[in-house]
Design a protein around this motif. Structure first.
Motif, PDB file in Angstrom:
ATOM      1  N   UNK A   1      16.389  42.575  17.017  1.00 27.78           N
ATOM      2  CA  UNK A   1      17.339  42.712  18.132  1.00 27.78           C
ATOM      3  C   UNK A   1      17.337  41.454  18.990  1.00 27.78           C
ATOM      4  N   UNK A   2      16.154  40.951  19.283  1.00 31.13           N
ATOM      5  CA  UNK A   2      16.039  39.757  20.121  1.00 31.13           C
ATOM      6  C   UNK A   2      16.697  38.554  19.446  1.00 31.13           C
ATOM      7  N   UNK A   3      16.441  38.394  18.151  1.00 30.71           N
ATOM      8  CA  UNK A   3      17.015  37.263  17.421  1.00 30.71           C
ATOM      9  C   UNK A   3      18.535  37.368  17.343  1.00 30.71           C
ATOM     10  N   UNK A   4      19.036  38.575  17.051  1.00 26.60           N
ATOM     11  CA  UNK A   4      20.484  38.777  16.952  1.00 26.60           C
ATOM     12  C   UNK A   4      21.163  38.536  18.296  1.00 26.60           C
ATOM     13  N   UNK A   5      20.605  39.089  19.361  1.00 28.56           N
ATOM     14  CA  UNK A   5      21.203  38.925  20.692  1.00 28.56           C
ATOM     15  C   UNK A   5      21.230  37.463  21.117  1.00 28.56           C
ATOM     16  N   UNK A   6      20.144  36.728  20.837  1.00 29.18           N
ATOM     17  CA  UNK A   6      20.102  35.314  21.199  1.00 29.18           C
ATOM     18  C   UNK A   6      21.170  34.530  20.446  1.00 29.18           C
ATOM     19  N   UNK A   7      21.339  34.832  19.166  1.00 29.45           N
ATOM     20  CA  UNK A   7      22.319  34.107  18.366  1.00 29.45           C
ATOM     21  C   UNK A   7      23.743  34.476  18.756  1.00 29.45           C
ATOM     22  N   UNK A   8      24.016  35.758  18.910  1.00 34.28           N
ATOM     23  CA  UNK A   8      25.385  36.226  19.137  1.00 34.28           C
ATOM     24  C   UNK A   8      25.883  35.952  20.557  1.00 34.28           C
ATOM     25  N   UNK A   9      25.000  35.570  21.445  1.00 30.06           N
ATOM     26  CA  UNK A   9      25.411  35.166  22.796  1.00 30.06           C
ATOM     27  C   UNK A   9      25.309  33.662  22.980  1.00 30.06           C
ATOM     28  N   UNK A  10      24.933  32.949  21.922  1.00 32.92           N
ATOM     29  CA  UNK A  10      24.816  31.496  21.967  1.00 32.92           C
ATOM     30  C   UNK A  10      26.123  30.822  21.605  1.00 32.92           C
ATOM     31  N   UNK A  11      26.044  29.546  21.158  1.00 37.07           N
ATOM     32  CA  UNK A  11      27.266  28.813  20.786  1.00 37.07           C
ATOM     33  C   UNK A  11      28.106  29.591  19.784  1.00 37.07           C
ATOM     34  N   UNK A  12      29.396  29.609  20.002  1.00 36.58           N
ATOM     35  CA  UNK A  12      30.293  30.431  19.190  1.00 36.58           C
ATOM     36  C   UNK A  12      30.250  30.046  17.717  1.00 36.58           C
ATOM     37  N   UNK A  13      30.073  28.752  17.417  1.00 36.54           N
ATOM     38  CA  UNK A  13      30.092  28.307  16.018  1.00 36.54           C
ATOM     39  C   UNK A  13      28.923  28.873  15.218  1.00 36.54           C
ATOM     40  N   UNK A  14      27.855  29.284  15.899  1.00 33.93           N
ATOM     41  CA  UNK A  14      26.677  29.811  15.202  1.00 33.93           C
ATOM     42  C   UNK A  14      26.726  31.328  15.020  1.00 33.93           C
ATOM     43  N   UNK A  15      27.622  31.995  15.718  1.00 34.74           N
ATOM     44  CA  UNK A  15      27.644  33.457  15.688  1.00 34.74           C
ATOM     45  C   UNK A  15      28.208  33.978  14.368  1.00 34.74           C
ATOM     46  N   UNK A  16      27.641  35.071  13.917  1.00 37.97           N
ATOM     47  CA  UNK A  16      28.183  35.743  12.740  1.00 37.97           C
ATOM     48  C   UNK A  16      29.321  36.662  13.158  1.00 37.97           C
ATOM     49  N   UNK A  17      30.210  36.940  12.203  1.00 38.11           N
ATOM     50  CA  UNK A  17      31.389  37.745  12.504  1.00 38.11           C
ATOM     51  C   UNK A  17      31.018  39.137  13.004  1.00 38.11           C
ATOM     52  N   UNK A  18      29.989  39.723  12.405  1.00 43.70           N
ATOM     53  CA  UNK A  18      29.587  41.080  12.764  1.00 43.70           C
ATOM     54  C   UNK A  18      28.153  41.300  12.313  1.00 43.70           C
TER      55      UNK A  18
END
Length: 343
Positions: free
Chosen positions: A117-134
């Motif tokens: 959860x911590x890893x996903x939240x950090x990534x999905x709220x970070x730079x948009x280019x790094x975020x996964x679609x879902x």
């Protein structure tokens, strides 16, 4: 005289009634006009119907050119930072990637889901280019029936229950997360900590319905870095294994890589030739799922991971047999290596 006085009063009364009628009809007309422009939302209706043109969906050797969507699926009990960092570093556009995870009940999985959860939240709220679609995270309704130590996981006595539980988890995961826009499904184990950044492009370039990398493990021997074969679930069948199956009961299962069961199958792990073509393909009859790329149509057509003995096979090896019965041949890449975590 009385009649003359009453006429002005009658006129005033009639005029008042006429004005009230005009106001009523005007207000009624205005309200009905508003009702036609903004009707109240009704349950269902045309806006709740979604059309998907499945005949236009591709899974090709050029997934980037066609913007094909990839679903990466991982059953997980332990969270490894190395796995997550490797996943994030895959250079296929992240907006075309969806992630799915499934975790069992239990204390160790509780710790894993917190870190996930911590890893996903950090990534999905970070730079948009790094975020996964879902990102989808599922929790099983049953405990893991085996210890997570490497020694216990690979004991022959635990294989039937362990592999059956893994099959159930995998089936729940893909059936819940696959969408009408999914072109490819990459099964990536949670303890795969090193792959090329181009893993998705490399595997899809073969344009095979099922293709699997060769899983090895790095280790140190007397101060020297070496590699060794790790996964033995990808193989070409043998006459000895077929005869073994003919002598078994219908609920018995053949497991690969154990001295107690000499199958004489030719294993992908032992086909590795250093320095040879990484794109070499060999047809196989069983597969592992450490890094397994599957065209989504294979799953849509009914190929799943049997949690019951299927031609004396379970889980991923049973999946390869089921897919073949549906007309899909699996392939292995003997010289394309991915690496498993070393405990």
């Amino acid at each position: 005289m009385a009649r003359r006085r009453s006429r002005p009063l009658s006129i005033i009364a009639l005029s008042g009634i006429a004005i009230l009628c005009i106001i009523y009809f005007l207000s009624s007309s205005h309200s009905s006009s508003k009702a036609r422009v903004r009707p109240p939302p009704a349950p269902g209706g045309a806006k709740s119907i979604v059309h998907h043109q499945m005949d236009g969906l591709t899974s090709s050797y050029r997934p980037l050119a066609h913007k094909e969507r990839v679903l990466i699926l991982t059953p997980i009990t332990r969270f490894y930072d190395e796995y997550w960092n490797n996943l994030v570093n895959l250079n296929y556009p992240h907006d075309l990637i969806e992630l799915g995870f499934i975790l069992p009940r239990g204390r160790e999985a509780n710790q894993a889901i917190q870190r996930l959860d911590e890893a996903v939240n950090a990534l999905q709220t970070g730079p948009k280019k790094n975020r996964f679609s879902k990102v989808t995270i599922l929790r099983q309704d049953f405990d893991s029936p085996f210890s997570q130590s490497e020694k216990d996981r690979h004991a022959l006595s635990s294989q039937k229950d362990r592999r059956a539980a893994m099959a159930r988890a995998r089936n729940s995961l893909f059936s819940t997360t696959i969408t009408p826009t999914t072109s490819w499904i990459l099964w990536l184990d949670a303890d795969i900590v090193e792959t090329p950044a181009t893993l998705i492009q490399d595997l899809t370039a073969h344009n095979k319905p099922i293709v699997v990398a060769n899983c090895y493990q790095r280790y140190v021997d007397h101060g020297e870095s070496k590699i060794r074969p790790y996964d033995f679930n990808t193989w070409q069948d043998s006459e000895a294994a077929q005869k073994m199956g003919q002598m078994m009961g219908e609920d018995d299962v053949i497991f690969e890589g154990y001295s107690e069961m000499s199958t004489q199958r030719k294993q992908l792990a032992h086909m590795y030739a250093p320095g040879k073509d990484v794109n070499e393909e060999v047809a196989v009859d069983g597969v592992g799922a450490t890094a397994l790329m599957v065209k989504a149509e294979v799953h849509r057509d009914g190929a799943m991971f049997p949690s019951f003995p299927f031609y004396h096979l379970l889980e991923t090896e049973g999946f390869a047999r089921m897919a073949k019965r549906l007309g899909y041949q699996a392939y292995g890449l003997p010289n394309y290596l991915v690496y498993h975590y070393n405990e």
